[in-house]
Design a protein around this motif. Structure first.
Motif, PDB file in Angstrom:
ATOM      1  N   VAL A  97      39.482  27.214  26.854  1.00 42.54           N
ATOM      2  CA  VAL A  97      38.538  28.688  27.590  1.00 42.54           C
ATOM      3  C   VAL A  97      38.152  28.347  28.643  1.00 42.54           C
ATOM      4  O   VAL A  97      38.519  29.214  30.094  1.00 42.54           O
ATOM      5  N   VAL A  98      37.209  27.017  28.845  1.00 39.63           N
ATOM      6  CA  VAL A  98      36.735  26.325  30.136  1.00 39.63           C
ATOM      7  C   VAL A  98      37.574  25.999  31.062  1.00 39.63           C
ATOM      8  O   VAL A  98      37.927  26.229  32.154  1.00 39.63           O
ATOM      9  N   GLU A  99      38.339  25.191  30.504  1.00 38.60           N
ATOM     10  CA  GLU A  99      40.175  24.978  31.293  1.00 38.60           C
ATOM     11  C   GLU A  99      40.604  25.965  31.175  1.00 38.60           C
ATOM     12  O   GLU A  99      41.138  25.956  32.637  1.00 38.60           O
ATOM     13  N   LEU A 100      41.240  26.912  30.814  1.00 35.39           N
ATOM     14  CA  LEU A 100      41.634  28.143  31.096  1.00 35.39           C
ATOM     15  C   LEU A 100      40.961  28.904  32.568  1.00 35.39           C
ATOM     16  O   LEU A 100      41.678  29.588  33.551  1.00 35.39           O
ATOM     17  N   ARG A 101      39.679  28.724  32.758  1.00 34.86           N
ATOM     18  CA  ARG A 101      39.044  30.052  33.135  1.00 34.86           C
ATOM     19  C   ARG A 101      39.520  29.011  34.604  1.00 34.86           C
ATOM     20  O   ARG A 101      39.501  29.699  35.592  1.00 34.86           O
ATOM     21  N   GLU A 102      38.957  28.121  35.263  1.00 33.95           N
ATOM     22  CA  GLU A 102      39.303  27.339  36.139  1.00 33.95           C
ATOM     23  C   GLU A 102      41.293  26.996  36.587  1.00 33.95           C
ATOM     24  O   GLU A 102      40.909  27.343  38.060  1.00 33.95           O
ATOM     25  N   LYS A 103      41.377  27.126  35.681  1.00 35.08           N
ATOM     26  CA  LYS A 103      43.367  27.514  35.916  1.00 35.08           C
ATOM     27  C   LYS A 103      43.426  28.288  36.732  1.00 35.08           C
ATOM     28  O   LYS A 103      43.836  29.499  37.807  1.00 35.08           O
ATOM     29  N   LEU A 104      42.507  29.900  36.026  1.00 35.35           N
ATOM     30  CA  LEU A 104      42.834  31.048  36.841  1.00 35.35           C
ATOM     31  C   LEU A 104      42.380  31.461  38.029  1.00 35.35           C
ATOM     32  O   LEU A 104      42.952  32.191  38.596  1.00 35.35           O
ATOM     33  N   ARG A 105      40.972  31.163  37.733  1.00 34.86           N
ATOM     34  CA  ARG A 105      40.132  31.015  38.654  1.00 34.86           C
ATOM     35  C   ARG A 105      40.727  30.384  40.417  1.00 34.86           C
ATOM     36  O   ARG A 105      41.449  30.623  41.715  1.00 34.86           O
ATOM     37  N   LEU A 106      41.845  29.310  39.716  1.00 36.59           N
ATOM     38  CA  LEU A 106      42.715  28.119  40.897  1.00 36.59           C
ATOM     39  C   LEU A 106      44.108  28.741  41.287  1.00 36.59           C
ATOM     40  O   LEU A 106      44.623  29.838  42.514  1.00 36.59           O
ATOM     41  N   GLN A 107      44.181  29.940  40.592  1.00 34.26           N
ATOM     42  CA  GLN A 107      45.364  31.225  41.141  1.00 34.26           C
ATOM     43  C   GLN A 107      44.880  31.913  42.017  1.00 34.26           C
ATOM     44  O   GLN A 107      45.969  32.291  42.308  1.00 34.26           O
ATOM     45  N   GLY A 108      44.183  32.747  41.616  1.00 34.11           N
ATOM     46  CA  GLY A 108      43.386  33.221  42.585  1.00 34.11           C
ATOM     47  C   GLY A 108      43.732  34.828  41.994  1.00 34.11           C
ATOM     48  O   GLY A 108      43.482  36.082  43.081  1.00 34.11           O
ATOM     49  N   ILE A 109      44.791  34.933  40.850  1.00 33.54           N
ATOM     50  CA  ILE A 109      45.118  36.754  40.716  1.00 33.54           C
ATOM     51  C   ILE A 109      43.669  37.498  40.246  1.00 33.54           C
ATOM     52  O   ILE A 109      42.784  37.325  39.599  1.00 33.54           O
ATOM     53  N   THR A 110      42.837  38.777  40.943  1.00 38.59           N
ATOM     54  CA  THR A 110      42.451  39.182  40.570  1.00 38.59           C
ATOM     55  C   THR A 110      43.381  40.749  40.446  1.00 38.59           C
ATOM     56  O   THR A 110      44.012  40.897  40.556  1.00 38.59           O
TER      57      THR A 110
END
Length: 184
Positions: A97-110
């Protein structure tokens, strides 16, 4: 007025054995039903992959094994081994989950530029999405006022008729937002 909609659905543990567009690679029945529902709703559809983050349905990817495991995984063990496996599974899930959160943050999709957001993922993935991609309340396609539903039968197909009745939001952190924006 036409709403600008974002729909995020979870991937599937069941996959083809060769590279394919994500919408075809995932072959689990719940994924297929959610993908059909997302198309009926209309809007920008993303598939949440524990390995790749948010991907578009036509993105070609290779099959992989990297999912977050539910408590069902523990049921194949008994006694002390069941407890040990549960502890190990929860620790591994937390890292994923921590790794996925970081991936999502870097993707910048909100959800910032969307009027309405629908989410159809396992509850295990919500901590990775919330406050990163999901910054405001959303409607969960697998949840109703009484919690997560049994996904057998026609439940997902019938959910389209209940979209207006779905509770808004899913997380306690949204309660302040509800009050400030007078949403019930």
């Amino acid at each position: 007025m036409m709403l600008n909609k974002l729909i995020i659905i979870g991937c599937s543990a069941l996959k083809l054995k060769h590279a394919a567009p994500a919408k075809d690679l995932y072959i689990g029945s719940i994924f297929k039903k959610l993908f059909n529902l997302a198309n009926r709703i209309g809007g920008d559809i993303y598939i949440l992959s524990s390995l790749h983050g948010l991907i578009l349905p036509d993105t070609i990817i290779e099959p992989y094994e990297h999912g977050i495991k539910s408590y069902v995984f523990d049921l194949k063990f008994s006694g002390i081994e069941k407890q040990q496996q549960g502890i190990k599974r929860r620790a591994e899930n937390k890292i994923k989950v921590v790794e996925l959160r970081e991936k999502l943050r870097l993707q910048g999709i909100t959800d910032k530029n969307y009027d309405m957001v629908y989410v159809g993922t396992s509850e295990y993935y919500l901590p990775a999405l919330e406050n990163v991609v999901l910054t405001k309340p959303y409607k969960h396609l697998l949840k109703g006022s009484g919690g997560f539903f049994n996904l057998q039968g026609n439940y997902i197909n019938e959910q389209y008729d209940r979209l207006d009745m779905l509770p808004l939001g899913n997380h306690k952190s949204h309660q302040k937002w509800y009050k400030e924006n007078k949403i019930r």
